[in-house]
Design a protein around this motif. Structure first.
Motif, mmCIF file in Angstrom:
data_model
loop_
_atom_site.group_PDB
_atom_site.id
_atom_site.type_symbol
_atom_site.label_atom_id
_atom_site.label_comp_id
_atom_site.label_asym_id
_atom_site.label_seq_id
_atom_site.Cartn_x
_atom_site.Cartn_y
_atom_site.Cartn_z
ATOM 1 N N TRP A 3 2.181 4.258 -5.166
ATOM 2 C CA TRP A 3 2.781 3.518 -4.548
ATOM 3 C C TRP A 3 0.313 3.440 -4.473
ATOM 4 N N ASN A 4 0.177 2.275 -4.838
ATOM 5 C CA ASN A 4 -0.495 1.435 -5.497
ATOM 6 C C ASN A 4 -1.956 0.870 -3.909
ATOM 7 N N LEU A 5 -2.548 1.937 -3.511
ATOM 8 C CA LEU A 5 -3.928 0.539 -2.138
ATOM 9 C C LEU A 5 -5.359 0.000 -3.321
ATOM 10 N N VAL A 6 -5.047 -0.869 -3.589
ATOM 11 C CA VAL A 6 -6.143 -1.558 -3.103
ATOM 12 C C VAL A 6 -7.003 -1.710 -1.828
ATOM 13 N N PHE A 7 -8.142 -1.448 -2.463
ATOM 14 C CA PHE A 7 -9.046 -2.014 -1.508
ATOM 15 C C PHE A 7 -10.091 -3.079 -2.042
ATOM 16 N N VAL A 9 -7.379 -4.812 2.337
ATOM 17 C CA VAL A 9 -5.946 -4.713 1.958
ATOM 18 C C VAL A 9 -4.760 -4.965 1.039
ATOM 19 N N ASP A 10 -4.574 -4.639 0.065
ATOM 20 C CA ASP A 10 -3.302 -5.071 -1.091
ATOM 21 C C ASP A 10 -3.015 -3.818 -1.940
ATOM 22 N N THR A 11 -1.657 -3.369 -0.831
ATOM 23 C CA THR A 11 -1.040 -2.520 -1.518
ATOM 24 C C THR A 11 0.642 -2.754 -2.467
ATOM 25 N N GLY A 12 1.177 -1.746 -3.669
ATOM 26 C CA GLY A 12 2.027 -2.632 -3.783
ATOM 27 C C GLY A 12 2.858 -1.314 -4.257
ATOM 28 N N ILE A 13 4.000 -0.888 -3.752
ATOM 29 C CA ILE A 13 4.791 0.375 -4.630
ATOM 30 C C ILE A 13 6.217 -0.389 -5.574
ATOM 31 N N SER A 46 3.077 -11.392 -11.039
ATOM 32 C CA SER A 46 2.973 -9.749 -11.935
ATOM 33 C C SER A 46 3.181 -9.289 -11.014
ATOM 34 N N ALA A 47 2.529 -8.885 -9.890
ATOM 35 C CA ALA A 47 2.142 -7.984 -8.414
ATOM 36 C C ALA A 47 2.889 -8.787 -7.404
ATOM 37 N N GLY A 48 2.620 -8.225 -6.160
ATOM 38 C CA GLY A 48 3.410 -9.213 -5.034
ATOM 39 C C GLY A 48 1.861 -10.126 -4.691
ATOM 40 N N MET A 49 1.088 -9.421 -4.792
ATOM 41 C CA MET A 49 -0.688 -10.021 -4.322
ATOM 42 C C MET A 49 -0.770 -11.917 -4.597
ATOM 43 N N GLN A 50 -0.163 -11.967 -5.575
ATOM 44 C CA GLN A 50 -0.978 -12.845 -6.298
ATOM 45 C C GLN A 50 0.055 -14.110 -5.307
ATOM 46 N N PHE A 75 7.619 -9.602 -12.526
ATOM 47 C CA PHE A 75 7.864 -8.913 -14.206
ATOM 48 C C PHE A 75 6.466 -9.272 -15.388
ATOM 49 N N ARG A 76 6.982 -8.244 -16.088
ATOM 50 C CA ARG A 76 5.472 -7.678 -16.802
ATOM 51 C C ARG A 76 6.486 -7.640 -17.774
ATOM 52 N N THR A 77 5.550 -8.350 -19.409
ATOM 53 C CA THR A 77 5.766 -7.433 -20.350
ATOM 54 C C THR A 77 5.016 -6.979 -21.415
ATOM 55 N N GLU A 131 10.730 -4.460 -8.936
ATOM 56 C CA GLU A 131 10.442 -5.399 -7.537
ATOM 57 C C GLU A 131 9.517 -4.485 -6.974
ATOM 58 N N MET A 132 8.877 -5.549 -6.381
ATOM 59 C CA MET A 132 7.469 -4.592 -5.418
ATOM 60 C C MET A 132 7.064 -4.634 -4.411
ATOM 61 N N LEU A 133 7.376 -3.252 -3.277
ATOM 62 C CA LEU A 133 6.965 -3.593 -2.314
ATOM 63 C C LEU A 133 5.697 -3.405 -1.482
ATOM 64 N N PHE A 176 -9.214 1.085 -10.606
ATOM 65 C CA PHE A 176 -9.930 -0.387 -10.260
ATOM 66 C C PHE A 176 -9.217 -0.782 -10.264
ATOM 67 N N TRP A 177 -8.388 -2.106 -9.448
ATOM 68 C CA TRP A 177 -7.242 -3.039 -9.966
ATOM 69 C C TRP A 177 -7.730 -4.700 -9.949
ATOM 70 N N GLY A 178 -6.714 -5.108 -10.893
ATOM 71 C CA GLY A 178 -7.030 -6.589 -10.942
ATOM 72 C C GLY A 178 -8.134 -7.159 -11.476
#
Ligand code: SER
Length: 597
Positions: free
Chosen positions: A212-216, A235-239, A38-42, A70-72, A88-90, A167-169
């Protein structure tokens, strides 16, 4: 701007900035505690948590990717301007900033502004920023606030939010996580509401788009619910690619970009213009068929459990939305073909697996088209006579069992008619029936059954395991066991495969099995939790019916299968293996009969 140009721009930019470009990982993640990516960082979790060394595997701390996701969670909202199941996530990553070449907050913010402003020409004066305001356990992210100001965003356009937004994740119950800071884009007053508090994250209007989400990422959420500091900061980011593409094309929605236009056009043509007013249904169908194509390409198979159930749900949901607007039967296949053509350049796996994808989707569509109408009739007649505004768990279960209605579909139908439905009692009903059929199913599919419990049958049972693995070796890992039946004379094995096997393939499979018999491999049995068996790579056919602890039979290092037995001790006991027939069993399913001499 075309989708491919935006992907390209993103990749080139980060490459130029010293990032290693990593291909998208599969939609089925390595982490078996989550169903889908569900995210690029996985795919980078072991590196983000410090468990693996990113330099050893990628030779760079800085990575970027265009990831299939993919998210439901928001499936009910698909069809509006901004929600999708597949997307898709950049993303870009800096893993372990404490070395001389890593970057953390400042580096991430500078890169994000540079890409948005200088590379794709977004207007900086329309940016609004959100930062984490702090919570019980984690302090406010003042540093990010200061940095955004330093790089030219005025303080009145930097807003603070709590954990829900900033706060992400982690993606699973435990894992790396951290405060995040987002860039939102103001599309203009004309998109706004009258609420004086309207701003980023406004729920009443679509004026602000989160881009754009910038996760620290400097924390790890552990089993006991506490946050510990990670050994390194990342750093984990996603667009959200779809959103950005729509914005750059001055469109309200990605459904109006080249990601979807060919699919929607095909829908219009199939419907022969009959339903041009059904924009929302078109969008739902287009979204779901895109998701179904990508899931099947990554090896998901429609079923009643886990990711297979998600696939089943979206295919059946697409069929139902098609039915509402009188789409003809079998309308999903030409759409799936369009998705494959449209995405084939970036995702060549789609063309490679085209036959499998189309076969699976068509089977699932046909299966459901047969029962949908009758199920709807049943539903309608039952609610007509119902005095309460409640759907009984019996009706929901009957629709599920006899007509193939996923629970969520019945729930949608219920809600459309102003009825309520209780998920808990449905689950209980389901559990009761599963328990009843479990033992029978285990005997039928997991073992050979008492009636065939002769030494001849035991030998054929071990031969079936060898055959299964040999078929995977020759025809590919996507084949799936669909059934097995053993008597003391012969074995019969059904498996998913879209075409007739060639004589050469049959010969090769036979040769492999005979070779393994000659090797006199030892057959071993181990007891373990079902989940561990899967992690260990054991094949399992009837996933939903297995008990928590299972036995796994391995044959040398050649085959591993969850199975109730019994088996021979060594393959040398089997004799000569011969395939006597290879034929079609049903659409997309082949049947092999074989004997031991
Ligand atoms: N992991 C974060 C997200 O999915 C940033 O990529 O939004």
């Amino acid at each position: 701007m075309l989708a491919k140009d935006l992907r390209e721009k993103f990749i080139r930019f980060f490459e130029k900035k010293g990032h290693k470009i990593v291909p998208s990982s599969s939609l089925i993640p390595d982490d078996k505690t989550v169903l889908l990516t569900s995210a690029g960082m996985q795919q980078f979790i072991p590196y983000l948590s410090g468990e693996k060394d990113v330099l050893a595997d990628y030779n760079s701390r800085h990575l970027a990717s265009v990831q299939k996701c993919f998210r439901t969670d928001d499936i009910d909202e698909v069809g509006d301007d901004t929600h999708h199941t597949f997307f898709e996530m950049l993303g870009n990553w800096s893993i372990g900033e404490d070395s001389k070449d890593g970057y953390f907050k400042e580096g991430a913010i500078k890169l994000a502004l540079d890409f948005f402003i200088n590379e794709i020409g977004l207007d900086k004066d329309r940016f609004w920023i959100t930062i984490f305001k702090g919570g019980d356990k984690i302090p406010k992210d003042q540093e990010s606030f200061n940095l955004w100001q330093k790089y030219g965003i005025s303080s009145d356009r930097i807003k603070e939010f709590g954990s829900k937004d900033n706060f992400w994740g982690p993606t699973a119950k435990v894992g790396p996580c951290g405060p995040c800071s987002e860039i939102h884009y103001d599309r203009g007053e004309e998109y706004g509401c009258k609420d004086p508090l309207c701003g980023p994250n406004c729920v009443k209007c679509k004026r602000f788009v989160e881009l754009w989400n910038l996760v620290f990422m400097e924390y790890m959420l552990t089993d006991d619910g506490s946050y510990i500091k990670l050994p390194q900061r990342n750093v984990d980011t996603g667009i959200g690619f779809e959103r950005l593409l729509a914005l750059l094309n001055n469109k309200d929605s990605a459904y109006e970009t080249d990601l979807f236009i060919p699919i929607i056009k095909e829908l219009e043509s199939i419907s022969k213009g009959r339903c041009q007013d059904n924009k929302k249904n078109f969008r739902i169908i287009a979204d779901h068929i895109r998701g179904a194509v990508f899931l099947t390409a990554d090896g998901v198979f429609p079923s009643n459990v886990e990711s297979g159930y998600i696939l089943r749900r979206i295919i059946r949901r697409a069929v139902r939305f098609g039915r509402i607007i009188n789409m003809p039967y079998n309308f999903l296949i030409p759409l799936a073909v369009k998705v494959i053509e449209n995405y084939n350049k970036e995702h060549p796996e789609l063309m490679r697996k085209k036959t499998d994808i189309l076969t699976l989707i068509q089977n699932e569509e046909e299966k459901f088209e047969k029962t949908l109408e009758r199920g709807l009739k049943e539903f309608k007649s039952q609610i007509k006579n119902s005095k309460s505004k409640l759907i009984s768990s019996k009706l929901a279960f009957n629709l599920y069992q006899s007509y193939g209605f996923p629970f969520e579909l019945t729930k949608e139908l219920a809600e459309e008619e102003g009825f309520k439905i209780d998920e808990e009692s449905f689950k209980q009903e389901l559990k009761k029936h599963q328990e009843i059929s479990r033992k029978g199913a285990e005997r039928k599919f997991g073992g050979i059954g008492k009636e065939a419990d002769s030494y001849e049958a035991v030998k054929l049972h071990t031969a079936t395991h060898l055959l299964h693995q040999a078929l995977r070796d020759i025809l590919g890992k996507d084949i799936r066991q669909m059934g097995s039946d053993i008597t003391s004379e012969r074995l019969r094995f059904d498996f998913s495969y879209p075409q007739k096997m060639t004589e050469e393939q049959i010969k090769k499979v036979e040769d492999i099995v005979n070779q393994k018999i000659k090797e006199g491999l030892k057959v071993d049995k181990k007891e373990m939790p079902f989940k561990e068996a899967l992690d260990w790579g054991a094949l399992a056919f009837f996933k939903e019916k297995y008990p928590q602890n299972v036995s796994v039979y391995s044959i040398g290092s050649f085959s591993k299968e969850v199975c109730a037995g019994p088996h021979v001790e060594r393959t040398s006991e089997l004799g000569d293996f011969k395939i006597i027939k290879e034929e079609s069993s049903s659409k997309g399913v082949r049947r092999i009969r074989a004997v031991l001499k």
